[in-house]
Design an enzyme around this catalytic site. Structure first.
Site, short mmCIF file in Angstrom:
data_model
loop_
_atom_site.label_atom_id
_atom_site.label_comp_id
_atom_site.label_asym_id
_atom_site.label_seq_id
_atom_site.Cartn_x
_atom_site.Cartn_y
_atom_site.Cartn_z
N LYS A 170 0.87 -1.18 0.00
CA LYS A 170 0.00 0.00 0.00
C LYS A 170 0.90 1.23 0.00
O LYS A 170 1.46 1.61 1.03
CB LYS A 170 -0.92 0.06 1.23
CG LYS A 170 -1.96 1.20 1.11
CD LYS A 170 -2.53 1.65 2.43
CE LYS A 170 -1.71 2.75 3.05
NZ LYS A 170 -1.74 4.03 2.28
N GLU A 245 9.94 2.06 10.56
CA GLU A 245 10.90 3.16 10.39
C GLU A 245 10.08 4.42 10.51
O GLU A 245 9.27 4.74 9.65
CB GLU A 245 11.62 3.05 9.04
CG GLU A 245 12.84 3.96 8.94
CD GLU A 245 12.49 5.29 8.30
OE1 GLU A 245 12.36 6.28 9.06
OE2 GLU A 245 12.35 5.36 7.07
N CYS A 279 13.26 12.07 6.90
CA CYS A 279 13.18 11.74 8.32
C CYS A 279 14.55 11.75 9.00
O CYS A 279 14.63 11.91 10.22
CB CYS A 279 12.51 10.38 8.51
SG CYS A 279 13.19 9.08 7.48
N GLU A 379 9.33 16.87 15.43
CA GLU A 379 9.66 16.82 14.01
C GLU A 379 8.79 17.81 13.24
O GLU A 379 7.57 17.83 13.42
CB GLU A 379 9.43 15.39 13.49
CG GLU A 379 9.89 15.18 12.07
CD GLU A 379 9.79 13.72 11.63
OE1 GLU A 379 10.69 13.24 10.95
OE2 GLU A 379 8.78 13.07 11.99
#
Length: 475
Positions: A170, A245, A279, A379
């Site tokens: 997906k 992750e 990231c 973040e």
């Protein structure tokens, strides 16, 4: 494209079970340029069933047979390379050179690295009279993000196939076109029916159905920490393997012996790459307090060299961020930084001058940032750099590790040995010394709330393998 409203299941392009559709938005124009179908539970069930049927045979193929398949996939990938790069430029907003050389290019590099890994990987080895046999974990669900889409597709699909797993992918529904092309690559390469399946859909429907499906043996997920927690929760009742992750807030320690001009400039460029949507980007620059003001001046100059603009303009270095939602989230964080008293060095709220349309963010730098400020801890996932002063090396290490994240860290020094000693103290899955070249053979993954497990090369392959001990094999 012809197959945008279909799913790839059991070796065929099939109609979805439901009628839901989603427009795919070009973030540079804010206009739809394609439409995809969104899957339902019935589509997930069909794809998982196809993968389960195919696993019975594919699991027992030889490593040589799987390597030959990956070689055909690489050849097919290269035939569609330019199409993939063009799709990523349009749906992600990556500047043309970045989309071609790295966004698409990294997929090629992962496929090549997995071929090299298969040349030396031992699936079977003896320990005394016991045979250690590494065999495929089973049917795997792969859920991938939008920021480096082909990177995360290739670094999951390649090792899963190399291990002998069958899979359901997906991709992000925000950037799905490159993944549809990738499915055509798989078909053209002759991947056996059911071994690779693709369903488009949103996380709460398709992602959730994949994560909790009783016939899925493993979920490999890349995305936000919040979503990763939900995937793990959904997977828990069936005790399937979950590989994650997740987010990051990576420190970049500049030691006091560094070439400040070069180190700060490279650090700014590293943070702003892909419009800050990486990231593992070095988003927290830690500099000696005595060098803080000099570093700020250099950073301001480095930021001024970036040109924000249309992805297809060769002079553009920063394209738009992916979506209106992402744009608003970044604006909110910039406003928080201002409200909490950080020094705004450049950039700030609103679009760059002359860019009234498109999800463009001004390259933004904050200085004098305190470790407890929101912009130093959360973040942001945009072109926003925070500069934090530290007292001494021990203080820098403490500050770098003072985070719920642990995906990556960066260390810069004129002394390689000194940088090595600092790197060993970092609580992060990857540490980069003196801005090295990207290494597809290095393990990638995080500590703490940045996830679990590792991707790339043999670590990626091992993630999709079970270990069986057959005692008495050699008796």
């Amino acid at each position: 494209m012809d197959n945008a409203l279909k799913f790839y299941i059991d070796g065929r392009w099939v109609e979805p079970s439901g009628a839901r559709r989603l427009a795919v938005i070009n973030p540079a124009t804010e206009q739809a340029f394609a439409e995809i179908a969104l899957g339902e539970q019935a589509d997930v069930d069909a794809a998982v069933a196809a993968a389960r049927r195919a696993f019975a045979e594919f699991a027992f193929t030889t490593p040589a047979e799987r390597k030959a398949l990956l070689e055909r996939i690489l050849e097919s990938f290269m035939a569609r390379y330019d199409d993939i790069a063009a799709a990523i430029m349009q749906e992600v907003g990556a500047p043309q050179a970045l989309a071609h050389d790295w966004q698409a290019g990294i997929g090629k590099r992962h496929l090549e690295q997995m071929l090299r890994t298969l040349d030396s990987f031992e699936f079977r080895k003896s320990r005394g009279t016991t045979l250690i046999n590494q065999e495929p974990v089973g049917v795997v669900a792969l859920i991938t993000p939008w920021n480096w889409p082909i990177n995360q597709i290739a670094c999951k699909v390649a090792p899963a196939l190399a291990a002998g797993c069958t899979l359901v992918l997906k991709p992000s529904e925000i950037a799905p076109i490159n993944a549809l092309i990738f499915a055509e690559v798989m078909h053209d390469a002759g991947v056996p029916a059911g071994v690779f399946n693709l369903i488009n859909g949103d996380g709460p429907t398709v992602g959730a159905a994949m994560a909790c499906h009783p016939d899925v043996d493993m979920v490999s997920f890349t995305g936000s920490t919040r979503a990763g927690v939900e995937v793990a929760r959904l997977a828990a009742p069936t005790v399937k393997r979950v590989h994650q992750e997740l987010g990051g807030k990576s420190a970049n320690i500049l030691l006091d012996d560094v070439d400040l001009q070069a180190a700060v400039t490279a650090g700014v460029n590293g943070c702003f790459g892909n419009s800050g949507q990486s990231c593992n980007a070095p988003t927290r620059m830690l500099v000696p307090a005595a060098l803080h003001d000099r570093a700020v001046a250099i950073a301001r100059q480095a930021a001024s060299t970036h040109r924000v603009g249309a992805p297809d303009d060769p002079s553009t270095t920063l394209g738009p961020v992916i979506s209106e939602r992402q744009y608003r989230a970044i604006q909110r964080m910039i406003a928080i930084g201002i409200d909490e008293g950080a020094q705004l060095v450049c950039g700030g709220l609103g679009r760059p001058a002359g860019l009234g349309t498109g999800y463009y963010v001004q390259p933004t730098i904050f200085a004098g940032v305190d470790a407890q400020m929101t912009i130093a801890r959360e973040e942001i996932f945009g072109p926003v750099l925070v500069i934090q002063p530290y007292a001494d090396e021990q203080d820098a290490v403490r500050m770098a590790n003072d985070s719920v994240f642990g995906l990556a860290a960066h260390v810069q020094s004129a002394s390689l040995e000194r940088a090595r000693q600092v790197a060993l103290q970092m609580r992060a899955g990857s540490v980069y010394i003196n801005y090295p070249s990207w290494d597809p053979a290095a393990p990638f993954g995080g500590y703490k709330q940045s996830g679990n497990g590792r991707e790339y090369a043999e670590w990626g392959l091992e993630a999709f393998l079970e270990v069986k001990g057959i005692v008495g094999w050699g008796a």
